[in-house]
Design a protein around this motif. Structure first.
Motif: not given
Ligand SMILES: Cc1cc2nc3c(=O)[nH]c(=O)nc-3n(C[C@H](O)[C@H](O)[C@H](O)COP(=O)(O)OP(=O)(O)OC[C@H]3O[C@@H](n4cnc5c(N)ncnc54)[C@H](O)[C@@H]3O)c2cc1C
Length: 405
Positions: A136-141, A145-148, A170-174
């Motif tokens: 598994s790959f464990a990054m998201t918390e 806001a883990s998209s950053d 969380w959302y740590i696939t597999g």
């Molecule tokens: C089924 C599933 C499997 C996953 N598997 C894995 C895994 O194996 N390992 C792992 O580490 N993660 C995993 N993830 C997590 C996934 O990669 C994260 O959910 C994703 O990176 C977004 O992070 P967040 O949920 O913290 O959303 P946030 O970072 O909180 O973002 C929420 C929303 O804010 C908005 N947003 C964010 N940045 C901007 C911006 N710059 N401009 C405008 N809007 C913005 C977007 O609409 C975004 O959807 C999985 C998620 C799902 C649903």
């Protein structure tokens, strides 16, 4: 750019299509039965008995580890060569694993092949390439806001010859899967570093290390996803030897960038296969279902949607091939814009096609009697996972604007 399949791809493609007809489609019902039997036995995350046999057959036929770029470990297909094969695997959301080509293992194997030490490769890459274990790959918390990825808080603190890990993911696939043995975990070794991209590191954490608690599995659109799962996991004073670091302290961000490019394009390739399968189901349904005295396929609105679906799929396919070509010729880093573009375009296009297919099936399209709800969930999650649409759009716009600033 080449517009023909190479002889090698033609041969693999024919073999793969045959395999799908002989072993994947006929086993769909059995898969459902085995999932139900595992659930009844209280082991929903155990490997399905049918998978071992299918994997052995795939391996015998040379349909194994096709995702791996040229190296001492694999056949070395280019991204352009792999695209039509990965697309075929995507026609069923569960079958890439049969060919040892499923996420997140493919990304983790690439990381280990590219950045792992000899010892790390022997301990983890060898069994992963053989399909003996999962990862598994464990990054998201949940808390940030883990998209950053610079927001990640999980702490990796050095104490003597060990790293001590504390954090919640969380959302740590597999990670629910009984055969998952190793996590590639991203956290911070140097949270105060002035360079925000040098704070992170990646470490290898065996799943059975004391201090790891799987709190709960998470759902995707109201559904659990056995036998893989996407759990929430707490790391409480988890200790691993310092040799488990990947590449070195402060290199985590760099590895994440390298890992996510191929992972993203593979998701898009599979998504196209899934949309093709949905369009096929939609057409079969529309020609055979009669409403208001004529087949639905005779209604103008459905003809329009069929034509639109075909165009959305072709648009995605050509954009993905273009991104693959760029990755092969200029490298993943320079091809970042093309990868970002397909990561937005493909799931959005494919969600649209699948949504229409669901509509064509009426109530059945929303039921457990077609695969469409699974297809929809897969495509919809891709609009968030591996970077939400907005983040990729920002990256594309940044590159476009760079010329004017
Ligand atoms: C089924 C599933 C499997 C996953 N598997 C894995 C895994 O194996 N390992 C792992 O580490 N993660 C995993 N993830 C997590 C996934 O990669 C994260 O959910 C994703 O990176 C977004 O992070 P967040 O949920 O913290 O959303 P946030 O970072 O909180 O973002 C929420 C929303 O804010 C908005 N947003 C964010 N940045 C901007 C911006 N710059 N401009 C405008 N809007 C913005 C977007 O609409 C975004 O959807 C999985 C998620 C799902 C649903």
């Amino acid at each position: 750019m080449q517009f023909e399949f190479t002889p090698r791809v033609l041969a693999l493609r024919a073999e793969l299509l045959k395999f799908m007809d002989e072993h994947v489609y006929p086993n769909e019902k059995r898969r459902e039965e085995e999932l139900a039997a595992n659930a009844r036995a209280g082991r929903p995350y155990a490997e399905l008995p049918m998978m071992a046999g299918l994997k052995a057959k795939a391996r015998e036929r040379g349909l194994w580890n096709l995702f791996l770029p040229e190296s001492e470990h694999g056949p070395g297909l280019t991204n352009v060569e792999y695209a039509p094969l990965c697309e075929i695997m995507g026609r069923r959301y569960w079958c890439a694993e049969i060919f040892n080509c499923s996420a997140p293992d493919t990304g983790n194997m690439e990381v280990l092949a590219r950045y792992g030490t000899k010892a790390q490769q022997e301990r983890w890459l060898t069994p992963l390439l053989a399909g003996e274990i999962r990862s598994s790959f464990a990054m998201t918390e949940p808390e940030v806001a883990s998209s950053d990825a610079t927001n990640i808080r999980c702490s990796i603190r050095r104490e003597g010859d060990e790293y001590v890990i504390n954090g919640r993911k969380w959302y740590i696939t597999g990670a629910m899967n009984e055969r998952c043995e190793i996590f590639v975990l991203m956290g911070k070794t140097d949270p105060d570093n002035a360079d925000r991209h040098k704070q992170q590191s990646m470490v290898l954490v065996p799943k059975n290390t004391p201090g790891i608690t799987i709190v709960r599995d998470m759902q995707l659109l109201g559904m659990y996803d056995p036998p893989f799962g996407h759990p929430e996991i707490v790391f409480d004073n988890v200790r691993v030897p310092v040799e488990n670091i990947l590449l070195g302290e402060g290199r985590g961000f760099e590895i994440a960038q390298g890992r996510l490019g191929p992972g993203r394009i593979h998701h898009c390739m599979r998504a196209i296969g899934m949309a093709e399968a949905a369009l096929e189901m939609m057409c079969q349904r529309l020609v055979s279902r009669v409403a208001f005295h004529k087949p639905l396929s005779e209604q103008g609105v459905w003809r329009e949607r069929i034509a639109e679906s075909r165009m959305l799929i072709e648009q995605s396919r050509w954009m993905v091939l273009n991104a693959a070509y760029r990755m092969d010729t200029v490298g993943n880093k320079v091809a970042a814009k093309e990868i970002a573009m397909i990561k937005v375009l493909t799931p959005n296009n494919c969600v649209k096609v699948i949504d229409w297919a669901m509509q064509a099936f009426g109530a059945m399209g929303l039921s457990q009697d077609t695969l469409l709800t699974h297809f929809y969930a897969y495509e919809r999650h891709l609009r968030v996972a591996d970077g939400p649409d907005e983040v990729h759009r920002n990256a594309i716009a940044k590159q476009e604007l760079a010329a004017y600033q």
